[in-house]
Write an enzyme that holds these catalytic residues in place. Structure first.
Site, PDB file in Angstrom:
ATOM      1  N   LEU A 216     -11.569 -49.178 -15.959  1.00  0.00           N
ATOM      2  CA  LEU A 216     -11.104 -47.798 -15.839  1.00  0.00           C
ATOM      3  C   LEU A 216     -11.231 -47.050 -17.163  1.00  0.00           C
ATOM      4  O   LEU A 216     -11.573 -45.862 -17.188  1.00  0.00           O
ATOM      5  CB  LEU A 216      -9.651 -47.784 -15.353  1.00  0.00           C
ATOM      6  CG  LEU A 216      -9.083 -46.418 -14.963  1.00  0.00           C
ATOM      7  CD1 LEU A 216      -9.897 -45.806 -13.833  1.00  0.00           C
ATOM      8  CD2 LEU A 216      -7.623 -46.541 -14.562  1.00  0.00           C
ATOM      9  N   CYS A 217     -10.973 -47.744 -18.278  1.00  0.00           N
ATOM     10  CA  CYS A 217     -11.064 -47.079 -19.581  1.00  0.00           C
ATOM     11  C   CYS A 217     -12.494 -46.627 -19.862  1.00  0.00           C
ATOM     12  O   CYS A 217     -12.720 -45.587 -20.491  1.00  0.00           O
ATOM     13  CB  CYS A 217     -10.563 -48.003 -20.687  1.00  0.00           C
ATOM     14  SG  CYS A 217     -11.441 -49.573 -20.789  1.00  0.00           S
ATOM     15  N   THR A 218     -13.472 -47.404 -19.391  1.00  0.00           N
ATOM     16  CA  THR A 218     -14.879 -47.052 -19.612  1.00  0.00           C
ATOM     17  C   THR A 218     -15.273 -45.834 -18.793  1.00  0.00           C
ATOM     18  O   THR A 218     -15.871 -44.883 -19.311  1.00  0.00           O
ATOM     19  CB  THR A 218     -15.795 -48.239 -19.256  1.00  0.00           C
ATOM     20  OG1 THR A 218     -15.480 -49.344 -20.089  1.00  0.00           O
ATOM     21  CG2 THR A 218     -17.258 -47.865 -19.441  1.00  0.00           C
ATOM     22  N   ASN A 221     -13.345 -42.673 -20.263  1.00  0.00           N
ATOM     23  CA  ASN A 221     -13.527 -42.207 -21.645  1.00  0.00           C
ATOM     24  C   ASN A 221     -14.961 -42.279 -22.147  1.00  0.00           C
ATOM     25  O   ASN A 221     -15.418 -41.367 -22.837  1.00  0.00           O
ATOM     26  CB  ASN A 221     -12.623 -43.011 -22.587  1.00  0.00           C
ATOM     27  CG  ASN A 221     -11.157 -42.887 -22.211  1.00  0.00           C
ATOM     28  OD1 ASN A 221     -10.684 -41.803 -21.904  1.00  0.00           O
ATOM     29  ND2 ASN A 221     -10.447 -44.010 -22.234  1.00  0.00           N
TER      30      ASN A 221
END
Length: 450
Positions: A216-218, A221
């Protein structure tokens, strides 16, 4: 004097299985040792043999048709899915009027109407909804699944049904053979599994590619791929904006169009190329390329193995068939070997190597169980028996109250939790109906016990 012409339907029905009679009522040079040619063989197929088909999709439709026309009179089919428009190009037992209805029920109704010698019983449920007593009634199980988790679960169920003699040997009457087929585009495979005797699904788990998941962070962001942009819109923007006031429907052109437009905007923002309408459909629906001819070939191979095992007329395949018709036709059969360290069929606790128990946290262990090609678990729950003899739940995510009570254990090291070298962990997961036992094997001898 009038002469009534014979009923052409009855004549056709009596002749339908003449080809099978040639195989089952006479011996030949390729017959299996011990095969007894008899009319009772066909009678067994038509009246007594019960076969369970798991999945009524592309492979399942072919399997139902093949087995019904091969003389099997008692078939059951399980499928939890409903029919979608995109299914109709290859799942030929369904029509446009069936969209939204149960695959299992529609497939059974079609076969029952078309093949009078076969009765198909549908089950519009998940395989996990049935217990051991349900699966014990079948002589064979044949799978046409698109889920590795479901394959592993039914594999574990059939292994758990095995009974053992006093000397430790398997009671052969408790074996329910499993024939498994799978396809992807122009490639496919078929395999025969005799639980306890041949390689099972877990023995060759590394043959299955791990499911692609995007952190999810990839995607939020630092997106780098067109798939990241699509996943961002699907997971975050759709949930936040809810543009149509209904859940996302991968078959609705409006929904796909909305995601495509937003994903295109995001890809332009990050200078990413490659977002197409077709790619959006594939990401949203997790589409596995399906070719009708590949389904037909693999289903035919599976149906043939079901027939050979049910009648004992010929030796079954040993035991794994690869098929590829991308450039011409290529097939290869080899014997997959049982793994001595198999988590499902070895019947012994399997070692879980830990480099340093003082720095390895319980969360690290759970991540290892999920990410390792050997384990590929989904949401493992861990329990153990402590030195005082009391059973302790280390972590369980499936029950909210227990998850909250055990969440603090995730950040503690194995040493802090009081887990020693050689201690056994009992692991349960959605991939198996039964628990597995792992034994901690510390690489470091010094463990600081708190």
């Amino acid at each position: 004097m009038s002469v009534h012409s014979p009923n052409p339907g009855l004549i056709l029905q009596s002749k339908r299985f003449n080809g099978l009679r040639n195989i089952l009522e006479r011996e030949g040079p390729f017959c299996k040792d011990g095969f007894a040619a008899s009319s009772e063989n066909l009678e067994f197929l038509q009246t007594k043999c019960q076969v369970l088909i798991i999945g009524a999709g592309g492979l399942g439709c072919e399997l139902l048709k093949d087995l019904a026309l091969m003389g099997f009179g008692n078939l059951h089919v399980i499928d939890m899915d409903t029919i979608e428009l995109s299914n109709l190009n290859r799942q030929f037992l369904f029509r446009r009027t069936d969209i939204g209805a149960s695959k299992a029920e529609c497939a059974a109704r079609f076969i029952n109407a078309r093949v009078p010698t076969c009765r198909v019983t549908p089950h519009f449920k998940k395989i996990q909804d049935f217990d051991e007593s349900f699966y014990q009634q079948f002589h064979l199980v044949v799978c046409g699944l698109d889920s590795i988790v479901a394959r592993r679960w039914i594999n574990g169920m059939l292994l758990s049904m095995l009974r053992y003699e006093e000397d430790g040997t398997i009671d052969t009457s408790s074996i329910v053979p499993m024939i498994d087929g799978g396809t992807e585009g122009f490639k496919g495979n078929a395999r025969v599994i005799l639980p306890g005797f041949t390689a099972c699904i877990e023995c060759t788990l590394d043959l299955f590619p791990p499911q692609v998941n995007y952190p999810l962070c990839t995607i939020a962001n630092t997106p780098r791929l067109p798939e990241h942009c699509i996943e961002y819109v699907k997971i975050i923007q759709w949930e936040k904006q809810n543009p149509f006031g209904v859940p996302l429907d991968g078959d609705d052109p409006q929904h796909i169009g909305w995601i495509y437009e937003r994903a295109l905007e995001r890809s332009n923002e990050f200078n990413i190329t490659g977002v197409t309408y077709r790619l959006v459909q594939g990401v949203v629906k997790h589409i596995i390329p399906a070719v009708a001819s590949t389904n037909a070939a693999i289903a035919a191979a599976c149906a043939l193995e079901v027939f050979k095992l049910a009648t004992s007329c010929y030796d079954s395949m040993a035991n794994y068939l690869n098929f590829n018709d991308l450039d011409g036709i290529y097939t290869y059969t080899y014997e997959a070997e049982k793994s001595e360290n198999c988590l499902a069929c070895s019947n012994t606790p399997q070692p879980l190597p830990i480099e340093d128990p003082n720095t390895t946290t319980l969360e690290d262990v759970i991540k290892l169980l999920c990410d390792s090609p050997r384990f590929q678990l989904k949401s493992p729950a861990l329990t153990t028996v402590m030195k005082d003899g009391k059973r302790r739940t280390l972590y369980m995510s499936g029950v909210k109250s227990i998850e909250e009570a055990t969440r603090k254990n995730l950040t503690q090291s194995l040493g802090e939790l009081g887990l020693h070298d050689g201690q056994q962990l009992t692991v349960t997961d959605a991939t198996s109906p039964s628990a597995m036992t792992l034994q901690l094997k510390y690489q470091s001898n010094e463990v600081e016990m708190v």
